[in-house]
Design an enzyme around this catalytic site. Sequence first.
Site: not given
Length: 197
Positions: A89-90, A93, A119-120, A139
């Site tokens: 997800g976000r 980061e 993923c991320h 990802y």
Amino acid sequence: MPAQQILLLAGDFVEDYEVMVPFQALEMVGHDVHAVCPEKAAGDSCPTAVHDFEGDQTYTEKPGHNFELTHDFDAVDPTEYDALVVPGGRAPEYLRTYDEVLEIVRHFFEADKPVASLCHGAQILAAADVLEGRTCTAYPALQADVEGAGGTWEDGVVRDETLVTGQAWPDHPEWLAEFLDVLGTEIEHAKAAPADD
């Protein structure tokens, strides 16, 4: 094998399926999952984002649910945990900017404990400098990040010793199965008693 205590790193706008499905699935098979987020305590929530794959050049993003945290981040002692889950997800980061998060991640790799990243989530692993010499995935847009951190990229679900990685939530069945295998989790299905007529 007794239930294991698993740490799950969440954050605001973690991917909805990637936090909720592993949390619920691991609890369902008997493990004790502690979901935490920097600067938050048990009972606080993280809003989630739903990433979908609808034929565009990248994923779309929609509001998800609120994911309730189960434990205080400040109380985390990584030595007390058997394994780590890093959803995407976000959130990754910015979670990678917390030194405490990176130190926690490094502990699991240094102690050779099982780690599942999706993923991320690889953004956190790359920032923690634990991908050198590892084969993994994430990802697809993060291939350069993985390789820049010294990792070897592969598509699909990848298992490298105690590290299990997947590209996104559609990988859940295989990714979770591989992680459960690394954990040594045995699932027994009890037969229901015949119904009385």
